[in-house]
Design a protein around this motif. Structure first.
Motif, PDB file in Angstrom:
ATOM      1  N   ASP A  67      59.296  28.650  36.113  1.00  0.00           N
ATOM      2  CA  ASP A  67      60.118  29.840  35.865  1.00  0.00           C
ATOM      3  C   ASP A  67      59.640  31.064  36.640  1.00  0.00           C
ATOM      4  O   ASP A  67      59.809  32.201  36.190  1.00  0.00           O
ATOM      5  N   GLY A  68      58.967  30.842  37.778  1.00  0.00           N
ATOM      6  CA  GLY A  68      58.540  31.955  38.615  1.00  0.00           C
ATOM      7  C   GLY A  68      57.370  32.746  38.066  1.00  0.00           C
ATOM      8  O   GLY A  68      57.027  33.798  38.579  1.00  0.00           O
ATOM      9  N   ARG A  69      56.746  32.235  37.002  1.00  0.00           N
ATOM     10  CA  ARG A  69      55.592  32.929  36.442  1.00  0.00           C
ATOM     11  C   ARG A  69      54.357  32.667  37.304  1.00  0.00           C
ATOM     12  O   ARG A  69      54.300  31.693  38.042  1.00  0.00           O
ATOM     13  N   ILE A  70      53.377  33.557  37.203  1.00  0.00           N
ATOM     14  CA  ILE A  70      52.179  33.476  38.027  1.00  0.00           C
ATOM     15  C   ILE A  70      50.953  33.460  37.124  1.00  0.00           C
ATOM     16  O   ILE A  70      50.717  34.398  36.366  1.00  0.00           O
ATOM     17  N   GLY A  71      50.177  32.387  37.204  1.00  0.00           N
ATOM     18  CA  GLY A  71      48.953  32.288  36.422  1.00  0.00           C
ATOM     19  C   GLY A  71      47.755  32.678  37.269  1.00  0.00           C
ATOM     20  O   GLY A  71      47.738  32.455  38.482  1.00  0.00           O
ATOM     21  N   ARG A  72      46.771  33.268  36.633  1.00  0.00           N
ATOM     22  CA  ARG A  72      45.544  33.651  37.321  1.00  0.00           C
ATOM     23  C   ARG A  72      44.352  33.273  36.451  1.00  0.00           C
ATOM     24  O   ARG A  72      44.356  33.511  35.242  1.00  0.00           O
ATOM     25  N   VAL A  73      43.344  32.704  37.093  1.00  0.00           N
ATOM     26  CA  VAL A  73      42.084  32.441  36.417  1.00  0.00           C
ATOM     27  C   VAL A  73      41.006  33.119  37.249  1.00  0.00           C
ATOM     28  O   VAL A  73      40.800  32.779  38.411  1.00  0.00           O
ATOM     29  N   LEU A  74      40.356  34.119  36.662  1.00  0.00           N
ATOM     30  CA  LEU A  74      39.301  34.846  37.351  1.00  0.00           C
ATOM     31  C   LEU A  74      37.975  34.152  37.068  1.00  0.00           C
ATOM     32  O   LEU A  74      37.715  33.735  35.935  1.00  0.00           O
ATOM     33  N   PHE A  75      37.172  33.994  38.125  1.00  0.00           N
ATOM     34  CA  PHE A  75      35.916  33.265  37.969  1.00  0.00           C
ATOM     35  C   PHE A  75      34.813  33.843  38.840  1.00  0.00           C
ATOM     36  O   PHE A  75      35.065  34.607  39.769  1.00  0.00           O
ATOM     37  N   THR A  76      33.590  33.454  38.514  1.00  0.00           N
ATOM     38  CA  THR A  76      32.443  33.783  39.346  1.00  0.00           C
ATOM     39  C   THR A  76      31.724  32.482  39.662  1.00  0.00           C
ATOM     40  O   THR A  76      31.981  31.450  39.028  1.00  0.00           O
ATOM     41  N   VAL A  77      30.857  32.529  40.641  1.00  0.00           N
ATOM     42  CA  VAL A  77      30.076  31.356  41.015  1.00  0.00           C
ATOM     43  C   VAL A  77      28.605  31.733  40.929  1.00  0.00           C
ATOM     44  O   VAL A  77      28.180  32.748  41.482  1.00  0.00           O
ATOM     45  N   ALA A  78      27.854  30.924  40.200  1.00  0.00           N
ATOM     46  CA  ALA A  78      26.409  31.112  40.078  1.00  0.00           C
ATOM     47  C   ALA A  78      25.759  29.779  40.432  1.00  0.00           C
ATOM     48  O   ALA A  78      25.901  28.807  39.689  1.00  0.00           O
ATOM     49  N   GLY A  79      25.127  29.723  41.582  1.00  0.00           N
ATOM     50  CA  GLY A  79      24.562  28.456  42.046  1.00  0.00           C
ATOM     51  C   GLY A  79      25.682  27.472  42.284  1.00  0.00           C
ATOM     52  O   GLY A  79      26.599  27.736  43.064  1.00  0.00           O
ATOM     53  N   ARG A  80      25.642  26.349  41.582  1.00  0.00           N
ATOM     54  CA  ARG A  80      26.700  25.339  41.715  1.00  0.00           C
ATOM     55  C   ARG A  80      27.646  25.348  40.509  1.00  0.00           C
ATOM     56  O   ARG A  80      28.327  24.367  40.231  1.00  0.00           O
ATOM     57  N   LYS A  81      27.665  26.472  39.789  1.00  0.00           N
ATOM     58  CA  LYS A  81      28.540  26.606  38.620  1.00  0.00           C
ATOM     59  C   LYS A  81      29.695  27.548  38.923  1.00  0.00           C
ATOM     60  O   LYS A  81      29.488  28.655  39.416  1.00  0.00           O
ATOM     61  N   MET A  82      30.890  27.116  38.590  1.00  0.00           N
ATOM     62  CA  MET A  82      32.095  27.951  38.639  1.00  0.00           C
ATOM     63  C   MET A  82      32.377  28.328  37.197  1.00  0.00           C
ATOM     64  O   MET A  82      32.702  27.458  36.380  1.00  0.00           O
ATOM     65  N   ILE A  83      32.199  29.594  36.863  1.00  0.00           N
ATOM     66  CA  ILE A  83      32.372  30.019  35.473  1.00  0.00           C
ATOM     67  C   ILE A  83      33.709  30.731  35.330  1.00  0.00           C
ATOM     68  O   ILE A  83      33.941  31.770  35.946  1.00  0.00           O
ATOM     69  N   LEU A  84      34.597  30.136  34.523  1.00  0.00           N
ATOM     70  CA  LEU A  84      35.925  30.706  34.303  1.00  0.00           C
ATOM     71  C   LEU A  84      35.780  31.855  33.316  1.00  0.00           C
ATOM     72  O   LEU A  84      35.413  31.650  32.159  1.00  0.00           O
ATOM     73  N   LEU A  85      36.078  33.051  33.784  1.00  0.00           N
ATOM     74  CA  LEU A  85      35.823  34.261  33.003  1.00  0.00           C
ATOM     75  C   LEU A  85      37.023  34.754  32.206  1.00  0.00           C
ATOM     76  O   LEU A  85      36.884  35.235  31.089  1.00  0.00           O
ATOM     77  N   HIS A  86      38.207  34.668  32.825  1.00  0.00           N
ATOM     78  CA  HIS A  86      39.393  35.251  32.192  1.00  0.00           C
ATOM     79  C   HIS A  86      40.642  34.615  32.783  1.00  0.00           C
ATOM     80  O   HIS A  86      40.700  34.370  33.986  1.00  0.00           O
ATOM     81  N   GLY A  87      41.618  34.360  31.939  1.00  0.00           N
ATOM     82  CA  GLY A  87      42.885  33.799  32.406  1.00  0.00           C
ATOM     83  C   GLY A  87      44.042  34.600  31.837  1.00  0.00           C
ATOM     84  O   GLY A  87      43.968  35.099  30.718  1.00  0.00           O
ATOM     85  N   PHE A  88      45.101  34.718  32.628  1.00  0.00           N
ATOM     86  CA  PHE A  88      46.279  35.449  32.169  1.00  0.00           C
ATOM     87  C   PHE A  88      47.481  35.081  33.025  1.00  0.00           C
ATOM     88  O   PHE A  88      47.345  34.514  34.098  1.00  0.00           O
ATOM     89  N   VAL A  89      48.659  35.414  32.506  1.00  0.00           N
ATOM     90  CA  VAL A  89      49.903  35.252  33.261  1.00  0.00           C
ATOM     91  C   VAL A  89      50.289  36.635  33.745  1.00  0.00           C
ATOM     92  O   VAL A  89      50.449  37.560  32.940  1.00  0.00           O
ATOM     93  N   LYS A  90      50.418  36.772  35.057  1.00  0.00           N
ATOM     94  CA  LYS A  90      50.732  38.079  35.642  1.00  0.00           C
ATOM     95  C   LYS A  90      52.178  38.453  35.396  1.00  0.00           C
ATOM     96  O   LYS A  90      53.058  37.601  35.466  1.00  0.00           O
ATOM     97  N   LYS A  91      52.383  39.724  35.162  1.00  0.00           N
ATOM     98  CA  LYS A  91      53.746  40.222  34.955  1.00  0.00           C
ATOM     99  C   LYS A  91      54.148  41.163  36.079  1.00  0.00           C
ATOM    100  O   LYS A  91      55.273  41.626  36.135  1.00  0.00           O
ATOM    101  N   SER A  92      53.207  41.453  36.999  1.00  0.00           N
ATOM    102  CA  SER A  92      53.518  42.323  38.129  1.00  0.00           C
ATOM    103  C   SER A  92      52.703  41.868  39.337  1.00  0.00           C
ATOM    104  O   SER A  92      51.837  41.008  39.207  1.00  0.00           O
ATOM    105  N   GLN A  93      52.958  42.461  40.484  1.00  0.00           N
ATOM    106  CA  GLN A  93      52.255  42.091  41.707  1.00  0.00           C
ATOM    107  C   GLN A  93      50.760  42.368  41.621  1.00  0.00           C
ATOM    108  O   GLN A  93      49.943  41.578  42.040  1.00  0.00           O
TER     109      GLN A  93
END
Length: 114
Positions: A67-93
């Motif tokens: 439906d044209g929605r945009i998902g985002r998952v913000l993450f950081t990398v520490a060594g060989r770990k990808m840590i998922l910090l925050h997720g949301f569905v964007k409502k604007s650019q």
């Protein structure tokens, strides 16, 4: 072979907000987001269009949902770990400042206490 391994950010109470957010999404959204996160695990480092660097030590996985929605998952990398910090569905650019602030706070927590 995985280049980095995914972990969920965990707050002091032991909650994993990104996991809770994912569970609340429709099954199809979860599948698409999971697939894209897996692509990052196996292909790191990646760039656009899938991964965009937001600032030092902070990236986003960019996911097109139904439906044209945009998902985002913000993450950081520490060594060989990808840590998922925050997720949301964007409502604007633009990435909303409150969402960026949440990810930034969690990133600092993870990297300074890691």
């Amino acid at each position: 072979m995985k280049k980095i391994t995914v972990f969920f950010y965990q707050n002091q109470a032991g909650k994993e907000p990104v996991k809770d957010w994912l569970i609340a999404l429709p099954v199809q959204d979860r599948k698409v987001i999971g697939q894209e996160v897996k692509t990052v695990e196996f292909g790191w480092p990646l760039g656009m269009p899938l991964v965009r660097k937001m600032e030092k030590d902070l990236w986003e996985v960019r996911v097109d949902l139904e439906d044209g929605r945009i998902g985002r998952v913000l993450f950081t990398v520490a060594g060989r770990k990808m840590i998922l910090l925050h997720g949301f569905v964007k409502k604007s650019q633009k990435t909303p400042k409150p969402d960026l602030a949440i990810a930034r706070k969690r990133k600092n927590e993870v990297l300074n206490n890691g």
